[in-house]
Design a protein around this motif. Structure first.
Motif: not given
Length: 738
Positions: A355-360
């Motif tokens: 999720q962190a990668i997707a958000e960034q």
């Protein structure tokens, strides 16, 4: 490994701080060499040859498959009596792959966002974290070789596998791919680096011949692999299907022996792509044939036995290849830290990484009138299209991950093999938006009837249209248009409601004939395991978007170096499908790239063509300012300030804009900076010297003269220039062939 450039040396130091021992519990070079030499000296000829093939487990009858090992795509038995471990391989790049959920029935793994989404983060540290997570799941499932590390540049934006690759730029692709590989291998497993090299399209990939000169390769695609090799130090390199200058990549002496081994000092082994072998090519640099069914049905089966018997291949050639394989096992800890099947996985923690990668990685492309983030006062939100009620799409082919918890939707592809499905990750944007806006009426229309969707959008506080593009291995997009009349859907909704947002879920760039009619657009790519949550958090403003495009979005295919996809005239569409059939054996398909080394944004700059959205472009819900850089040698220093009212992140991009009086456009360094409102931070970029040089007479060479640099928000909008004079530098000072 050769001595890295200053920038890459700094990156290696960063890796040690990020992942201290025992995460990097690898053997020393000397110890690995000695152990491999001793083991190979004790092997029989049959044991050696067995290590030079991987069985394709899917083609072995179930009752004959080896027991108590992870069932993936490749298996090599090892030499148990000498403590040489077996190799068990899984497809990868975006997680531990399991096409359609059929290879290991319903065995889920954390599905990372696409590599294109990872490329949009411009954040090597975060991508290394994703690699560590992916490698951890690989080990937990019992695999010790992950067929990851896609480094190919996006030369052809219609390529069906672009979602597996990071960018069109050698520096960005090399640093991110290398960081991912390094993270994977911190788990005492092997990651490949692939597809070496110039596998830029799927159309005709097995008989495609790329005609390109050495300097153009060295300054673009090969440079990306060179940088990734220095950072990641992969245990294996996978050669590609295509030919380069008339020779198949997997038997290309220049690419495998001269460049990879001699020039770059690569010490691992070269494996073929599945079915990518066309001769007994051990002496040309190939060490292992992948995906054979049984001995005698491959080039490295009976034909290799025969050439060894008649003296065409020498025993020392076999020993060299086997030593490379075994040495890598010892170097990366495969022998000392054997894998086993069925270990526990913390999918909740790993989902947070995805999720962190997707958000960034989500990129805010357009935001007229600050329509986004969606106002907290919104009371009616209409969500339309792309199965946004159930999940987010993934790409197809060998990299496809069956997600933890199972796919929320699995659609058949008419006329295609059982393993190839259109999967949706179990993270519903609709449900996530309802969580973000508990006081609003958030309703859904499937978008199959544009008139009905437009009617639903009337009177809503905001309409959010999700538009998708399915891309897959073996399938290129012929025109970069959204399929299934989604352009018509977007235009109908925008006409009904001026507050329309488009969320693109695509494998790469797409054309947007409706762009002037829509005030806000975000590119979410294939957003992975928790992509719906990431998209909703960006739309609501819980996350300030910070993604920057890793590829250029053209205004039309006429802007591309090859306006017509090479070989597309040979395609036969499958009935009822957007996929196509293409014979694997035809007359050679010769492809020339008019851009040469000037891939992507460099082509647009040299041709003075304005793209729809430039490489490096991305908006924010806050504002940033950067001072003019000050240069000292190869180091640029400047200040980044957040002048807005929200915390957020900016990506400082430093470009070479002229050299010795000649206009240039090259990304030479970048840095992601995260700042609170009103905060400022000093930033430092160390310039990669090979990006200031040309490949000339067998090495890197920088001409003397004035070099001008500029900081930019993207590759098109550059200011804050600074100049410095450099003396002529030869390859000895810049790096490269020794």
């Amino acid at each position: 490994m050769k001595n890295p450039s200053p920038r890459l040396a700094a990156s290696l130091l960063f890796a040690t701080a990020l992942c201290p021992l025992p995460c990097f519990a690898h053997s020393s070079e000397t110890d690995a060499d000695a152990r491999a030499e001793k083991a190979v000296a004790q092997m029989t000829e049959e044991e050696k040859l067995s290590l030079m093939q991987t069985e394709l487990l899917a083609r072995i009858p179930f009752d004959k498959q080896p027991k108590d090992i992870a069932i993936g795509v490749g298996y090599t038995p090892g030499v148990p009596r000498l403590g040489v471990p077996l190799l068990t391989e899984s497809d990868a790049s975006l997680g531990v792959a399991n096409m359609g959920g059929f290879i290991r029935p319903k065995d889920g793994a954390t599905a990372l966002p696409s590599a294109m989404a990872m490329g949009s983060t411009w954040d090597p540290g975060l991508i290394e974290q994703g690699g560590r997570m992916m490698g951890g799941e690989t080990r937990a499932k019992g695999f010790n070789v992950l067929l990851a590390g896609g480094v190919n540049l996006v030369r052809e934006p219609r390529n069906g596998r672009n979602f597996e690759y990071f960018s069109e730029d050698p520096l960005l692709s090399g640093t991110l791919a290398g960081s991912s590989i390094r993270g994977i291998q911190s788990n005492n497993i092997v990651s490949t680096m692939k597809h070496y090299v110039l596998n830029a399209q799927e159309t005709g990939r097995s008989f495609l011949n790329v005609n390109i000169d050495e300097a153009a390769m060295r300054e673009s695609d090969l440079l990306a692999f060179e940088i990734a090799n220095e950072i990641g130090q992969p245990g294996s390199v996978m050669c590609s299907y295509n030919k380069v200058n008339g020779v198949h990549s997997c038997e290309n002496d220049f690419l495998l022996n001269t460049v990879l081994r001699h020039d770059w000092g690569f010490k691992g082994w070269v494996m073929s792509d599945w079915g990518g072998v066309h001769s007994v090519s051990v002496d040309k640099g190939l060490d292992q044939e992948s995906g054979v069914r049984s001995l005698g049905e491959s080039y490295f089966g009976k034909p290799l036995h025969d050439t060894l018997a008649d003296g065409s291949i020498k025993p020392s050639d076999i020993d060299r290849s086997v030593t490379r394989i075994v040495r890598t096992m010892y170097k990366l800890g495969l022998a000392d830290h054997p894998v086993s099947v069925g270990n526990p996985i913390d999918f909740e923690a790993n989902g947070k990484v995805a999720q962190a990668i997707a958000e960034q990685g989500i990129v805010l492309l357009k935001n007229e009138g600050n329509l986004l983030p969606v106002a907290a006062s919104a009371r009616k939100i209409v969500v339309i299209g792309a199965h946004a009620d159930v999940g987010v799409p993934s790409g197809g082919g060998s990299s496809q991950v069956w997600p933890a918890g199972g796919a929320s939707l699995s659609l058949a592809i008419p006329g295609d093999a059982i393993y190839h499905r259109r999967l949706y990750m179990p993270s519903s944007p609709l449900q996530a938006l309802r969580e973000q806006f508990p006081d609003a009426d958030v309703v859904y229309d499937d978008g199959t009837d544009p008139a009905r969707a437009a009617e639903a959008a009337k009177g809503a506080d905001i309409a959010i249209v999700f538009a998708e593009q399915f891309m897959a291995e073996g399938h290129d997009s012929l025109d970069l248009m959204l399929p299934d009349n989604q352009n018509g859907l977007i235009e109908a909704v925008a006409a009904a409601n001026p507050k329309t947002v488009v969320v693109l879920e695509t494998g790469g760039p797409v054309l947007m004939p409706w762009i002037d009619k829509v005030p806000a657009v975000i590119e979410a790519w294939y957003a992975g395991q928790r992509g719906g949550h990431a998209i909703a958090r960006v739309l609501s403003g819980a996350v300030n978007p910070s993604g920057r495009l890793p590829v250029t979005f053209p205004s039309s295919v006429d802007q591309l170096p090859n306006p017509v996809l090479p070989g597309s005239d040979r395609i036969t569409l499958k009935p009822g499908s957007d996929l196509y059939d293409m014979p694997t054996e035809q007359e050679p398909l010769n492809v020339t790239y008019p851009e040469g080394p000037d891939v992507g944004y460099r082509w647009f700059a040299k041709q003075d063509r304005k793209p729809l959205f430039a490489f490096g472009h991305g908006l924010s819900y806050t504002n940033f300012a950067m001072s003019a850089p000050k240069l000292s040698g190869m180091t640029a220093r400047f200040t980044v300030s957040n002048t807005g009212s929200r915390g957020g992140a900016s990506v400082a991009q430093l470009y070479l804009v002229s050299r010795a009086g000649k206009a240039e456009r090259r990304l030479v360094g970048y840095q992601r900076v995260e700042l609170a409102p009103g905060a400022k931070q000093s930033a430092t970029i160390t310039i990669e010297p090979r990006l200031l040089a040309d490949w000339h007479n067998g090495g890197w060479w920088m001409p003397k003269g004035e070099y001008r640099f500029a900081l930019g928000d993207d590759a098109q909008h550059l200011d804050r220039e600074v100049s410095v004079k450099y003396a002529e530098r030869s390859w000895k000072e810049v790096g490269g062939k020794q």
